[in-house]
Motif scaffolding. Structure first.
Motif, mmCIF file in Angstrom:
data_model
loop_
_atom_site.group_PDB
_atom_site.id
_atom_site.type_symbol
_atom_site.label_atom_id
_atom_site.label_comp_id
_atom_site.label_asym_id
_atom_site.label_seq_id
_atom_site.Cartn_x
_atom_site.Cartn_y
_atom_site.Cartn_z
ATOM 1 N N GLN A 28 0.835 -1.205 0.000
ATOM 2 C CA GLN A 28 0.000 0.000 0.000
ATOM 3 C C GLN A 28 0.870 1.256 0.000
ATOM 4 O O GLN A 28 2.018 1.217 0.444
ATOM 5 C CB GLN A 28 -0.899 0.007 1.244
ATOM 6 C CG GLN A 28 -1.933 -1.125 1.244
ATOM 7 C CD GLN A 28 -2.627 -1.284 2.586
ATOM 8 O OE1 GLN A 28 -2.641 -0.359 3.398
ATOM 9 N NE2 GLN A 28 -3.186 -2.458 2.817
ATOM 10 N N PRO B 283 -7.417 -2.058 3.105
ATOM 11 C CA PRO B 283 -8.295 -1.504 4.139
ATOM 12 C C PRO B 283 -9.719 -1.357 3.602
ATOM 13 O O PRO B 283 -9.911 -1.233 2.387
ATOM 14 C CB PRO B 283 -7.683 -0.134 4.432
ATOM 15 C CG PRO B 283 -6.712 0.147 3.360
ATOM 16 C CD PRO B 283 -6.397 -1.121 2.646
ATOM 17 N N SER B 284 -10.687 -1.376 4.494
ATOM 18 C CA SER B 284 -12.062 -1.183 4.027
ATOM 19 C C SER B 284 -12.806 -0.217 4.944
ATOM 20 O O SER B 284 -12.344 0.110 6.028
ATOM 21 C CB SER B 284 -12.792 -2.518 3.942
ATOM 22 O OG SER B 284 -12.817 -3.135 5.203
ATOM 23 N N GLU C 2 -11.581 2.652 7.669
ATOM 24 C CA GLU C 2 -10.124 2.617 7.546
ATOM 25 C C GLU C 2 -9.693 3.024 6.138
ATOM 26 O O GLU C 2 -8.680 3.693 5.953
ATOM 27 C CB GLU C 2 -9.600 1.215 7.888
ATOM 28 C CG GLU C 2 -8.114 1.218 8.206
ATOM 29 C CD GLU C 2 -7.475 -0.158 8.132
ATOM 30 O OE1 GLU C 2 -8.195 -1.160 7.962
ATOM 31 O OE2 GLU C 2 -6.230 -0.209 8.222
ATOM 32 N N TRP C 3 -10.489 2.624 5.149
ATOM 33 C CA TRP C 3 -10.184 2.996 3.758
ATOM 34 C C TRP C 3 -10.184 4.526 3.616
ATOM 35 O O TRP C 3 -9.270 5.112 3.035
ATOM 36 C CB TRP C 3 -11.197 2.341 2.803
ATOM 37 C CG TRP C 3 -11.064 2.816 1.383
ATOM 38 C CD1 TRP C 3 -11.790 3.809 0.774
ATOM 39 C CD2 TRP C 3 -10.125 2.349 0.393
ATOM 40 N NE1 TRP C 3 -11.367 3.970 -0.523
ATOM 41 C CE2 TRP C 3 -10.350 3.083 -0.783
ATOM 42 C CE3 TRP C 3 -9.127 1.370 0.397
ATOM 43 C CZ2 TRP C 3 -9.614 2.890 -1.955
ATOM 44 C CZ3 TRP C 3 -8.393 1.170 -0.768
ATOM 45 C CH2 TRP C 3 -8.634 1.918 -1.925
ATOM 46 N N LYS D 211 -7.123 5.990 5.300
ATOM 47 C CA LYS D 211 -5.915 5.705 4.529
ATOM 48 C C LYS D 211 -5.867 6.562 3.264
ATOM 49 O O LYS D 211 -4.827 7.112 2.904
ATOM 50 C CB LYS D 211 -5.860 4.214 4.143
ATOM 51 C CG LYS D 211 -5.470 3.298 5.293
ATOM 52 C CD LYS D 211 -3.960 3.162 5.389
ATOM 53 C CE LYS D 211 -3.469 2.593 6.698
ATOM 54 N NZ LYS D 211 -3.642 1.154 6.832
#
Lengths: 458, 196
Positions: A119, A250-251, A254-255, A258
């Protein structure tokens, strides 16, 4: 003054700075494989030190594994031991292993991105110089030696001096038939194999902005071939779209969090680099190499240059070429499509689109080695497997294979192999083998024609 | 790690540029799970032909040249990160490698194994090659504490640079793991702050 992408990621991972010495750099993800890890585990055991952060390590087997009959015990005793050793070490230290037979197994630099492990903004290391691949996501990723693998096991950190920064900008429109592999081979041919030593490279400009993630990985992968520890490309919508929904991405909340961070990473407009180069995309043609290092590359229509340098002449002698030769129309008997540089699904889509309805030349041995189990599955699911088979190509199981010929996939001495891999060193694909590096498109065209051809002229 | 401070010995000239780690130790010899015995296969395909007979014109097979100092052409150690290359050089008996340029990962690897990489200028490298070829017995004094190489027979004195931390490690035989372990409190503190 503004900061570069590299500065932002590096500086946020510095635990401490030694006066006149290296930084203690925190490592987010550590990828390991069977060949460069056993001595690191032993070093730890000898000192009685535990693995500090096993959950930040991912292991797979790729370098020495056979690409046939992976369900059977490995015939070669040393390879079998090395693979077993990794399994034992991972069990003992509670490390996730994607071993043979696991649906996530594959070349370490193919599985990291495809599983969403890689990532933007991360620091990543692996005991393999092509770790630079992961920089395509805007992460700092670089290869390390086995002593350093042990250091990361012990402390999740490395003692490293901050490299200098270099930006390579390529603007303009690429010609049809010119692929990411051609772009990086062109850059290395222009700058030389030691030009990047001591630097971390950022690739910038229209060409990389428009490039797919897999193309960006091919480019960053070969940063080490100009000596650079790593290469990076600023994350953008292409990056986010690629990552979203992958296994370890991440989803939800959290996505969003990020994403906000990732969007802050690109180099500031007023950031300065220690060295800058720029190239015009329209100057780049399909490339091939004629020598024994990746910097010895030319456009397929071009002549091998002249030099009085002894190492240069030794290299041509090994390859069986002369100064002034053109490699266009050179007959070849081997083609290898695989390696951490070019074994992702897009590479095989390009290959199969070209060969659909064609047959390989009779004299050619053409080997297709997918980068991972997931890529192998996609090849079949998308119907590419049938195309390859009908054209007479052999499809194998995932691994590094003939890129470094640690397993049985070797090119015989004296034979030319048009290879999508990253290194044309003497003996790299087997003792005496002669490697010609090229893009997947140039490689399949060579397999069909039985000789090197310029795809843009067909 | 073995300590290094100083040596007075002869050197072997490997006058080839861009020597990659695949030449230093070919991939097919990387299947061992310990660090021993790699010296046997150092420069395997340059030292031996396909029938395992020594290739007489390769410098390591030439009895004229001997010593624990390897002098190599520009960009030595490029390519693969395999530390086996450093283990092979050490196991063969090398303690110092001199070149006009080293690849990054290789340089780190040799330092982590108690070998001293010394970078000199292109012209200094050519002077050194000439000195050994003209007199294979010419003695080198490599002084890590004073950071210099001397070849008294030709009155050559070259100062070299080395990171002060790495110098301390070599002189005392320290390795980076010990240093990092001693700083674990800082690493844990860093993790806490990041996760806060």
């Amino acid at each position: 003054m503004g900061k570069t992408l590299f500065d932002k990621v590096w500086d946020s991972h510095v635990v401490d700075q030694l006066e006149d010495g290296p930084d203690i750099l925190y490592i987010d993800k550590h990828l390991i494989h069977e060949v460069t890890s056993p001595q690191a585990f032993s070093a730890l055991n000898d000192k009685g030190i535990p693995v500090f952060r096993p959950q930040q390590i991912v292991a797979t087997v790729d370098h020495n594994v056979p690409t046939l009959n992976q369900h059977l015990p490995i015939k070669d005793e040393l390879s079998r031991n090395q693979v077993a050793k990794l399994r034992n070490n991972c069990e003992e230290h509670d490390i996730e292993l994607y071993g043979l037979g696991h649906p996530y197994q594959g070349i370490v630099h193919v599985i990291g991105p495809e599983l969403g492990i890689t990532q933007p903004g991360m620091t990543m290391v692996c005991g393999d110089s092509h770790t630079s691949t992961h920089g395509a996501f805007g992460s700092i990723a670089f290869g390390i030696g086995t002593s350093q693998v042990a250091q990361v096991f012990a402390s999740q950190c490395l003692l490293v001096s901050k490299p200098k920064s270099m930006r390579i900008t390529v603007d303009g429109e690429l010609k049809n038939g010119v692929h990411p592999k051609d772009v990086i081979l062109y850059i290395i041919s222009q700058l030389g194999t030691d030009s990047g030593t001591g630097y971390f490279v950022e690739y910038a400009g229209e060409v990389f902005e428009k490039m797919s993630m897999e193309g960006r990985m091919t480019v960053c992968n070969m940063s080490i071939e100009m000596g650079a520890r790593g290469g990076m490309i600023a994350p953008d919508q292409t990056t986010y779209d690629y990552i979203e929904g992958r296994k370890f991405a991440p989803s939800k909340a959290e996505w969003q969090q990020k994403l906000k961070y990732w969007k802050s990473l690109p180099s500031d407009p007023d950031a300065s680099f220690d060295r800058e180069y720029s190239f015009d995309a329209t100057e780049i043609s399909p490339m091939i190499t004629y020598g024994t290092n990746p910097g010895m590359g030319i456009g397929i229509q071009e002549q091998i240059p002249s030099s009085q340098n002894e190492s240069f002449q030794k290299s041509l002698e090994y390859m069986g070429f002369n100064q002034g030769d053109t490699l266009n129309n050179l007959p070849i008997n081997y083609v290898f499509i695989g390696s951490c540089t070019n074994s992702r699904i897009e590479d095989f889509r390009v290959a199969s689109a070209y060969i659909k309805g064609k047959k390989k030349a009779e004299n050619v041995n053409a080997l297709i080695v997918p980068g991972s189990q997931q890529v192998a599955k996609q090849i079949q699911d998308e119907g590419l497997g049938v195309v390859f088979q009908e054209a007479g190509f052999l499809i194998r199981q995932p691994g590094c294979s003939a890129c470094l010929a640690m397993n049985d996939d070797k090119i015989p001495a004296g034979e030319y192999c048009v290879s999508t891999s990253n290194r044309n060193f003497e003996g790299r694909q087997g003792p005496g083998a002669r490697t010609i590096l090229a893009s997947p498109l140039t490689a399949v065209a060579a397999a069909i024609e039985g000789k090197i051809v310029d795809i843009t002229q067909l | 790690m073995e300590k290094f401070t100083r040596l007075e010995q002869t050197a072997i000239p490997l006058d080839i540029e861009n020597v990659d780690t695949d030449q230093i130790i070919p991939a097919r010899f990387l299947k061992a799970t310990d660090r021993e015995g790699f010296g046997e296969n150092l420069f395997r395909d340059w030292r031996y032909d396909k029938n395992n007979k020594p290739i007489t014109d390769f410098v390591l097979n030439n009895p004229t040249f001997a010593g624990p100092i390897l002098v190599a052409g520009n960009n030595f150690g490029c390519g693969s990160s395999r530390e086996h290359a450093a283990w092979a050089l050490a196991d063969f008996g090398f303690k110092v490698v001199i070149s006009s340029f080293f690849a990054d990962i290789f340089k780190g690897n040799v330092l982590n194994n108690g070998l001293l990489p010394i970078q000199v200028s292109d012209s200094q490298l050519q002077t050194i090659f000439k000195a050994i070829k003209e007199n294979p017995n010419c003695e080198f004094i490599v002084d890590l504490v004073g950071q210099c190489i001397k070849i008294p027979s030709i009155n050559l004195h070259i100062d070299f640079e080395i990171n002060s931390y790495k110098k301390t490690c070599l002189i005392n035989g320290y390795d980076d793991i010990d240093y990092l372990i001693n700083n674990k409190h800082k690493i844990e503190e860093f993790e806490r702050k990041r996760n806060a």
